[in-house]
Design an enzyme around this catalytic site. Structure first.
Site, mmCIF file in Angstrom:
data_model
loop_
_atom_site.group_PDB
_atom_site.id
_atom_site.type_symbol
_atom_site.label_atom_id
_atom_site.label_comp_id
_atom_site.label_asym_id
_atom_site.label_seq_id
_atom_site.Cartn_x
_atom_site.Cartn_y
_atom_site.Cartn_z
ATOM 1 N N HIS A 245 0.853 -1.189 0.000
ATOM 2 C CA HIS A 245 0.000 0.000 0.000
ATOM 3 C C HIS A 245 0.883 1.231 0.000
ATOM 4 O O HIS A 245 1.952 1.227 0.600
ATOM 5 C CB HIS A 245 -0.915 0.010 1.232
ATOM 6 C CG HIS A 245 -2.097 0.898 1.071
ATOM 7 N ND1 HIS A 245 -2.051 2.234 1.376
ATOM 8 C CD2 HIS A 245 -3.341 0.646 0.580
ATOM 9 C CE1 HIS A 245 -3.236 2.770 1.106
ATOM 10 N NE2 HIS A 245 -4.032 1.834 0.615
ATOM 11 N N GLU A 308 -7.678 -5.708 -0.290
ATOM 12 C CA GLU A 308 -8.177 -6.507 -1.406
ATOM 13 C C GLU A 308 -8.093 -8.014 -1.156
ATOM 14 O O GLU A 308 -8.833 -8.779 -1.753
ATOM 15 C CB GLU A 308 -7.404 -6.156 -2.684
ATOM 16 C CG GLU A 308 -7.455 -4.699 -3.060
ATOM 17 C CD GLU A 308 -8.812 -4.242 -3.557
ATOM 18 O OE1 GLU A 308 -9.833 -4.685 -2.984
ATOM 19 O OE2 GLU A 308 -8.865 -3.458 -4.499
HETATM 20 N N1 ACO Z 1 4.239 -7.444 -4.659
HETATM 21 C C1 ACO Z 1 5.561 -7.377 -4.945
HETATM 22 N N2 ACO Z 1 6.292 -6.279 -4.768
HETATM 23 C C2 ACO Z 1 5.667 -5.191 -4.293
HETATM 24 C C3 ACO Z 1 4.312 -5.184 -3.975
HETATM 25 C C4 ACO Z 1 3.584 -6.370 -4.177
HETATM 26 N N3 ACO Z 1 2.290 -6.447 -3.893
HETATM 27 N N4 ACO Z 1 3.980 -3.960 -3.528
HETATM 28 C C5 ACO Z 1 5.072 -3.216 -3.559
HETATM 29 N N5 ACO Z 1 6.099 -3.968 -4.024
HETATM 30 C C6 ACO Z 1 7.493 -3.579 -4.189
HETATM 31 C C7 ACO Z 1 7.750 -2.892 -5.522
HETATM 32 O O1 ACO Z 1 8.027 -3.806 -6.537
HETATM 33 C C8 ACO Z 1 8.936 -2.025 -5.177
HETATM 34 O O2 ACO Z 1 10.072 -2.833 -5.165
HETATM 35 P P1 ACO Z 1 11.479 -2.280 -5.772
HETATM 36 O O3 ACO Z 1 11.817 -1.106 -4.894
HETATM 37 O O4 ACO Z 1 12.390 -3.441 -5.630
HETATM 38 O O5 ACO Z 1 11.188 -1.876 -7.174
HETATM 39 C C9 ACO Z 1 8.661 -1.618 -3.722
HETATM 40 O O6 ACO Z 1 7.806 -2.624 -3.189
HETATM 41 C C10 ACO Z 1 7.967 -0.287 -3.617
HETATM 42 O O7 ACO Z 1 6.867 -0.302 -4.527
HETATM 43 P P2 ACO Z 1 6.074 0.969 -4.979
HETATM 44 O O8 ACO Z 1 5.440 0.691 -6.298
HETATM 45 O O9 ACO Z 1 6.896 2.221 -4.852
HETATM 46 O O10 ACO Z 1 5.002 1.052 -3.849
HETATM 47 P P3 ACO Z 1 3.642 1.808 -3.911
HETATM 48 O O11 ACO Z 1 3.487 2.470 -2.643
HETATM 49 O O12 ACO Z 1 3.496 2.659 -5.102
HETATM 50 O O13 ACO Z 1 2.667 0.551 -4.096
HETATM 51 C C11 ACO Z 1 0.716 -0.583 -4.600
HETATM 52 C C12 ACO Z 1 1.375 0.500 -3.741
HETATM 53 C C13 ACO Z 1 0.585 -0.026 -6.029
HETATM 54 C C14 ACO Z 1 -0.654 -0.882 -4.048
HETATM 55 C C15 ACO Z 1 1.587 -1.863 -4.610
HETATM 56 O O14 ACO Z 1 1.827 -2.302 -3.298
HETATM 57 C C16 ACO Z 1 0.998 -2.982 -5.459
HETATM 58 O O15 ACO Z 1 1.182 -2.989 -6.678
HETATM 59 N N6 ACO Z 1 0.275 -3.959 -4.811
HETATM 60 C C17 ACO Z 1 -0.336 -5.039 -5.541
HETATM 61 C C18 ACO Z 1 -1.679 -4.634 -6.130
HETATM 62 C C19 ACO Z 1 -2.733 -4.428 -5.058
HETATM 63 O O16 ACO Z 1 -2.868 -5.185 -4.113
HETATM 64 N N7 ACO Z 1 -3.514 -3.355 -5.256
HETATM 65 C C20 ACO Z 1 -4.591 -2.958 -4.314
HETATM 66 C C21 ACO Z 1 -4.127 -1.842 -3.437
HETATM 67 S S1 ACO Z 1 -5.318 -1.443 -2.197
HETATM 68 C C22 ACO Z 1 -6.390 -0.375 -2.939
HETATM 69 O O17 ACO Z 1 -6.060 0.404 -3.783
HETATM 70 C C23 ACO Z 1 -7.794 -0.452 -2.583
#
Ligand code: ACO
Length: 366
Positions: A245, A308
């Site tokens: 998140h 989710e």
């Molecule tokens: N699985 C694997 N790696 C992840 C995940 C995940 N679920 N979430 C974050 N990361 C990793 C990224 O790959 C990144 O790694 P890196 O630095 O090695 O490249 C690091 O964590 C930081 O990621 P960001 O994209 O900067 O984190 P952000 O805060 O933008 O992410 C997000 C938030 C988009 C929700 C992300 O966690 C994600 O894609 N989750 C999976 C999809 C999901 O569950 N979406 C629902 C969100 S809840 C809602 O909106 C209601």
């Protein structure tokens, strides 16, 4: 400035507060735990709308008005349902909502609250060759949604769905709410603003994740080795759906609320209940494996379970196919979008940030 506007505060709001360090969600002065399972969705709609519409009726009158709005939306949109049904269920719902009047009055808002709850079951029924069922204006919002889907609604499932709708009704300046506020700031109508929110919610990084959570659980069940499957996904650069998140560095408080609802549903003695209990036990195993795989793979980031993951289990238990999970999310979040749109409109200020030009410069002509 980060590309994702991380840490940028872009609005003042009285609607909700997301404490990503403490893991708390506050909605208009109430903690999520105070509301979820205790307040009906219609009551929370009133809580969010309070002060943003003139002559807002009391709880039970507003709930009746939402019921009447369900009937009105069904009657207005029924003639077009056949044309919408071939689209994917989310696009079909969005297209149906785009046909509603684009005003700013309470009646416009209530039609928008009603629309996802009416369109989703009607479109699902058409998709399986069954005639849509008309809403019952006297029923509770969640109970009526389930009845329009399957013909009946058990009180336990209706309560579970109602709790879900309350749990996701608002959540700070998430991507879809921001999109809604941008459109509202142009003084476009509420339907235009809600359509912006719907567009943003669709993506898998936001509200499109719970369908893929079910696909992940099914794939892991087939593979027989959760940790190996999850490690494989990470190695391919994929994200694990239902985890991570932008704001929460700890567990999303909504995940625990929804998990408790699923646990309650799975605690009965009937076969369906036992099946739900087994599904929950399996999901808990996958959750633990995912948290461990993510901890090892991304030690620099605290990646925890988000809303989710257990949304997927709850909506599956309620009888919705995974393709429609984002529709049901929209049925809850729409109240928050509308309140934010009204709050933004009240500021009277157009949201118009700037970009930094990093492209080629034109050649100087003498
Ligand atoms: N699985 C694997 N790696 C992840 C995940 C995940 N679920 N979430 C974050 N990361 C990793 C990224 O790959 C990144 O790694 P890196 O630095 O090695 O490249 C690091 O964590 C930081 O990621 P960001 O994209 O900067 O984190 P952000 O805060 O933008 O992410 C997000 C938030 C988009 C929700 C992300 O966690 C994600 O894609 N989750 C999976 C999809 C999901 O569950 N979406 C629902 C969100 S809840 C809602 O909106 C209601």
């Amino acid at each position: 400035m980060a590309n994702g506007l991380d840490d940028v505060v872009a609005a003042d709001t009285v609607l909700s507060d997301v404490d990503g360090v403490g893991g708390h969600l506050t909605i208009r002065g109430h903690s999520l735990k105070e509301l979820a399972g205790h307040w009906r969705y219609g009551q929370v709609v009133r809580l969010l709308f309070d002060g943003f519409f003139d002559a807002l009726p009391g709880d039970s009158e507003l709930e009746k008005a939402i019921g009447r709005a369900r009937v009105e939306v069904f009657e207005r949109l029924q003639p077009t349902l056949g044309q919408l049904a071939p689209l994917d269920i989310y696009s079909a719902m969005r297209a149906g909502i785009s046909l509603l009047p684009d005003g700013d009055e309470l009646a416009d808002a209530l039609r928008l609250v009603a629309a996802p709850a009416v369109l989703t079951p009607a479109l699902l029924r058409l998709g399986r060759g069954e005639a849509p069922l008309a809403p019952d204006s006297r029923a509770g919002h969640a109970a009526d949604m389930l009845r329009m889907l399957g013909g009946t609604a058990s009180p336990a499932l209706a309560k579970a769905l109602d709790t879900y709708l309350v749990t996701v009704c608002d959540h700070g300046l998430n991507a879809s709410t921001f999109a809604t506020r941008v459109v509202a700031s142009t003084q476009a109508g509420l339907t235009s603003a809600v359509l912006a929110g719907l567009g943003a919610l669709k993506g898998p990084l936001h509200g499109g994740a719970p369908g893929p959570v079910i696909e992940m659980l099914d794939a892991i069940e087939t593979s027989g080795d959760a940790a190996a499957w999850l490690r494989g996904e990470i190695a391919r650069g994929e994200r694990i759906m239902g985890f991570g998140h932008r704001i929460y560095r700890v567990r999303d408080p909504r995940a625990d609320v929804l998990k408790a609802v699923v646990r309650q549903l799975g605690s009965g003695k009937e076969t369906s209940s036992r099946k739900m209990g087994d599904r929950l036990a399996f999901a808990e195993t996958v959750e633990q494996a995912a948290l461990e795989v993510l901890r090892v793979a991304k030690p620099q980031r605290s990646i925890q379970t988000n809303v989710e993951f257990y949304t997927a289990l709850l909506l599956e238990a309620a009888g919705f196919p995974k393709e429609a999970f984002s529709n049901v999310f929209a049925a809850g979040r729409v109240a928050g979008w509308i309140a934010h749109a009204r709050e933004q409109q009240a500021t009277g200020r157009l949201i118009r940030p700037q970009s930094r030009y990093v492209g080629p410069v034109p050649e100087l002509v003498a």
